[in-house]
Write an enzyme that holds these catalytic residues in place. Structure first.
Site, short mmCIF file in Angstrom:
data_model
loop_
_atom_site.label_atom_id
_atom_site.label_comp_id
_atom_site.label_asym_id
_atom_site.label_seq_id
_atom_site.Cartn_x
_atom_site.Cartn_y
_atom_site.Cartn_z
N LYS A 1 0.80 -1.21 0.00
CA LYS A 1 0.00 0.00 0.00
C LYS A 1 0.85 1.27 0.00
O LYS A 1 0.64 2.17 -0.81
CB LYS A 1 -0.91 -0.02 1.23
CG LYS A 1 -1.69 1.22 1.45
CD LYS A 1 -2.38 1.18 2.80
CE LYS A 1 -1.37 1.42 3.91
NZ LYS A 1 -2.02 1.65 5.22
N THR A 2 1.81 1.31 0.90
CA THR A 2 2.63 2.52 1.02
C THR A 2 3.38 2.78 -0.28
O THR A 2 3.51 3.92 -0.74
CB THR A 2 3.62 2.39 2.18
OG1 THR A 2 2.90 2.00 3.35
CG2 THR A 2 4.33 3.70 2.45
N ASP B 1 -5.20 8.06 4.26
CA ASP B 1 -4.74 6.69 4.53
C ASP B 1 -5.52 6.14 5.72
O ASP B 1 -6.04 6.90 6.54
CB ASP B 1 -3.24 6.74 4.84
CG ASP B 1 -2.63 5.36 4.86
OD1 ASP B 1 -3.25 4.43 4.31
OD2 ASP B 1 -1.55 5.20 5.45
N GLU B 2 -5.58 4.83 5.84
CA GLU B 2 -6.28 4.17 6.95
C GLU B 2 -7.71 4.69 7.09
O GLU B 2 -8.18 5.01 8.18
CB GLU B 2 -5.53 4.38 8.28
CG GLU B 2 -4.07 4.00 8.26
CD GLU B 2 -3.83 2.51 8.42
OE1 GLU B 2 -4.79 1.72 8.27
OE2 GLU B 2 -2.68 2.13 8.67
N GLN C 1 -9.22 -4.28 8.81
CA GLN C 1 -8.28 -3.79 9.80
C GLN C 1 -8.84 -2.61 10.58
O GLN C 1 -8.08 -1.80 11.13
CB GLN C 1 -6.95 -3.40 9.14
CG GLN C 1 -6.25 -4.60 8.52
CD GLN C 1 -4.85 -4.27 8.06
OE1 GLN C 1 -4.00 -3.87 8.84
NE2 GLN C 1 -4.61 -4.40 6.77
N ARG D 1 0.70 -9.64 10.61
CA ARG D 1 1.97 -8.93 10.79
C ARG D 1 3.15 -9.85 10.50
O ARG D 1 4.29 -9.41 10.41
CB ARG D 1 2.13 -8.39 12.22
CG ARG D 1 1.09 -7.40 12.72
CD ARG D 1 0.90 -6.25 11.81
NE ARG D 1 -0.23 -6.46 10.92
CZ ARG D 1 -0.43 -5.78 9.82
NH1 ARG D 1 0.41 -4.85 9.45
NH2 ARG D 1 -1.48 -6.02 9.06
#
Length: 724
Positions: free
Chosen positions: A41-42, A223-224, A254, A599
């Site tokens: 994503k980043t 974002d998020e 998430q 993770r």
DNA sequence: AACCTGGTTATTTTT
DNA sequence: TAACCAGGTT
């Protein structure tokens, strides 16, 4: 918009998969990017920023990217600048820092004081307690924390409480909230929620500012997005407008912050809110092994509140997910630490539901001499001495900040007692002014209580003196001056207890943080320093160097590790007992578990303890229902050897700091051998060479260099070193 | 004003 | 269990 794809492929697109390319190229209009865990994503975001600037010729200053943590913002900015090969003039910042910048710039339009202070959670709680006191309401009946969280919830939903409702609680809440807000106003301060709320209001009410900002920020990215609350949603909508280019990136699986007002519907309903929206998915996972993804995917498939997506692994195979059932929480910790010790050189994280669980793992790691770091808990900027000093700085900038004043008016002790402060407080409340003003007026009118008059006057002069000197000093210089003038340093230095030593060290660290700020910032200012400190978050301070990191599931979001140990998977803990009963809450717990599992890069272990001490009482526990939602085929199950045996008697717990228990330490005979040049073996770091040693016996401090790991400082007592 | 003490109380998660 | 608070003592 897609024509540049066919004509000449941009170098910005190399190394991206098909979905990622599309996400980079789809820049205009409303866009929803559903980015699964570990889907790059980043990378997509920074390539997108670069693409807009370099290929589409959009001026960098027209770009705005909003994140939730400073760390994410910092990383994004850094990587984008690297990709573009130069400083980027875009605003890449957190929601809160964006609001602060806006509010400082347009304070007049927003109807707030330009020099406002930001109150932290402690200040807020104190203000609620004061409000209760002023209203003569008992804390027992009205728990301040609950009141505060209700006030905050109301603010986050965009409707600050009013006392009109029917129930007694609502009425009290309204009264307390009103007093609370009065204190903020009198102190010329804003709390965390206000930052968002005032900024949203500003954009809603002031057409000129709104137009100005819409013209400036032509491309906005959030974002998020799954973690945005109502006010943040409003803010974004006002900022973007009907014709604007808005891209939101998120993953409904998430969404774990509903308790802080986050509304998962913001992401689920994006297409309804922006009918022209394009929806893109990133479903290729570059992080985790197939086994891990399958397990996590099977778990989250039990949720109903989701759009649904399937992550495809790019890494095949991998170790199966391990499930370990421990006899109790002590054995759980030992098992985890034993596993960690076995896998040298890899980065591991222990993830738990609540901070209180960290301690057993810390103790077990310490016994094995394995370096670790803990995220969260009592943060650096929450330590008393640090907050005290910062309170003095706040007073320099804004003496009306009554919370800061209350905090340090008698620190170090200068003969100003609780009664005196209460007296002033009453005066301030009567006249509707700040404590500082009340103090000033009382002094001028000779209304100060006789015994405290002199110390109060001296305190007043102290603050004035600091204010006078501040203009000519750096932040570090001012801190040093404050330490000296207030007598804070002297008071600590006089006392040679271990605690005071620690405090002095912390203050030294604060000084170096300030020096760092002075050096790095383009235009360092006291206000800037205080803003930054207030907006810092726990995860921003994660030290990346330790081989083992301990943290809550919440703070793990956005991070990745070779190995993940997801511990305490028991009913009542994960899912937490407070979430039983509501399906929404349960689904959030499941997402939390999902976040933890995803993770992991190589290895994932899930553990639970057959019994555990809760409320100081030992109770048998049930394995988490989530363990049954992962297909058996994905797992390898193990248990402690004494599974089923009666609970062993435990020696009384001892505080580790006071009386360390030597479990694995160099044999006594070997202690003297630990001299520079000697080869040693460490369970985690492997083989190394002693570089330096000071002290003697178990207190001996060693500097050891390990291949590939670098130099580590170890205390012989804790270091599981073996001479080879 | 600092210190002690006994009783109560609580546990999510934090930008 | 341990952190916290109110109330009392020095």
């Amino acid at each position: 918009m897609l024509d540049s794809v066919s004509s000449e492929p941009s170098p910005l697109l190399t190394g991206l998969n098909e979905q990622q390319r599309e996400a980079v190229l789809t820049t205009d209009g409303p866009v929803l990017i559903l980015a699964g865990a570990g889907s790059g994503k980043t990378r997509v975001i920074i390539h997108r920023l670069a693409y807009l600037v370099r290929e589409k010729g959009v001026p960098a200053r027209a770009l705005l990217a909003v994140t939730f943590t400073n760390k994410a913002a910092g990383e994004m900015k850094e990587r984008a600048e690297k990709l573009l090969g130069g400083a980027l003039e875009s605003w890449i910042c957190t929601f809160h820092s964006f609001c602060v910048r806006l509010l400082r710039r347009y304070a007049v339009e927003a109807g707030i004081e330009p020099g406002f202070m930001i109150w932290d959670a402690d200040d807020q709680l104190e203000a609620v307690k004061q409000a209760l006191r002023a209203l003569a309401l008992p804390e027992k009946l009205y728990p301040p924390r609950r009141l505060l969280s209700d006030i905050s919830a109301a603010k986050n939903s965009g409707r600050p409480p009013r006392g009109e409702e029917g129930s007694p609680w609502q009425e009290t809440l309204g009264l307390v909230a009103e007093r609370y807000q009065q204190q903020l106003t009198a102190s010329r301060a804003l709390d965390f929620d206000d930052l968002l709320l005032k900024a949203a209001r500003l954009l809603e009410k002031d057409e000129r500012v709104r137009t100005l900002l819409r013209e400036r920020f032509r491309y906005v990215l959030v974002d998020e997005y799954q973690d945005t609350n109502r006010v943040q949603y409003d803010l974004v909508r006002h900022l973007v407008g009907p014709e604007g280019n808005i891209t939101v990136v998120g993953d409904e699986d998430q969404s774990i912050y509903s308790w802080r007002g986050a509304d998962i519907n913001n992401i689920l309903d994006f297409e309804r809110d922006f009918p022209a929206a394009r929806v893109l998915r990133l479903e290729e996972n570059y992080r985790s092994s197939q086994a891990i993804l399958d397990a996590a995917g099977a778990l989250v498939a039990h949720n109903r509140q989701r759009k649904g997506k399937t992550l495809r692994a790019t890494k095949q195979g991998g170790d199966p997910v391990r499930v370990h059932q421990a006899g109790d929480e002590f054995q759980e910790a030992s098992w985890v630490v034993a596993q960690v010790a076995r896998a040298r050189g890899e980065r591991a994280a222990v993830l738990y539901r609540m901070n209180a669980q960290s301690r057993l793992f810390e103790e077990a790691l310490m016994r094995q001499g394995i370096p670790y770091s803990v995220v969260g808990g009592v943060g650096f900027y929450e330590r008393r001495e640090v907050k005290d000093l910062l309170a003095y700085l706040r007073l320099v900038l804004n003496p009306d900040d009554s919370m800061a004043l209350r905090r340090v008016v008698n620190v170090p002790a200068r003969g100003i007692g609780e009664r005196t402060v209460e007296h002033l407080q009453q005066l301030a409340a009567e006249r509707g002014v700040s404590l500082w003003l009340a103090l000033q007026q009382a002094d001028d009118q000779d209304l100060l209580p006789a015994r405290a008059a002199l110390p109060l006057r001296r305190f007043r002069e102290l603050v004035l003196q600091l204010q006078k000197e501040a203009a000519a000093l750096t932040v570090k210089g001012l801190l040093e001056r404050a330490l000296h003038l207030t007598g804070y340093a002297a008071a600590l230095a006089q006392d040679d207890s271990h605690e005071s030593q620690d405090r002095l060290e912390n203050l030294a660290e604060l000084l170096s943080a300030a020096a760092d700020f002075d050096a790095r910032e383009e235009a360092p200012s006291l206000a800037g320093f205080l803003d930054r400190v207030s907006l810092l978050s726990e995860t921003d301070l994660v030290r990346g160097d330790a081989p083992v990191v301990l943290m809550t599931l919440h703070s793990a979001k956005g991070l990745e590790f070779d190995s993940i140990y997801l511990v305490g998977l028991e009913e009542g803990l994960v899912p937490h007992s407070r979430s039983h009963g509501s399906r929404e809450a349960l689904e959030e717990e499941r997402r939390l578990c999902y976040v933890g599992m995803t993770r992991a890069r190589q290895r994932l272990s899930l553990t639970w303890a057959r019994n555990r001490r809760v409320f100081g009482q030992r109770r048998p526990s049930e394995p988490s229902r989530f363990l049954f939602e992962v297909p058996r085929a994905e797992m390898v199950v193990s248990a402690d050897d004494d599974y089923g045996a009666p609970e062993p008697a435990r020696p009384p717990r001892r505080r580790f700091e006071r009386e360390p228990e030597v479990v694995v330490a160099p044999a006594a005979a070997e202690l003297d051998e630990l001299r520079p040049g000697v080869r040693v073996r460490h369970p985690l770091f492997g083989e190394g060479t002693v570089l330096q040693s000071e002290g003697a016996g178990l207190e001996k401090k060693l500097t050891v260099t390990f291949r590939g790991v670098g130099a580590k400082r170890l205390v012989a007592r804790y270091a599981a070193l073996e001479v080879i």
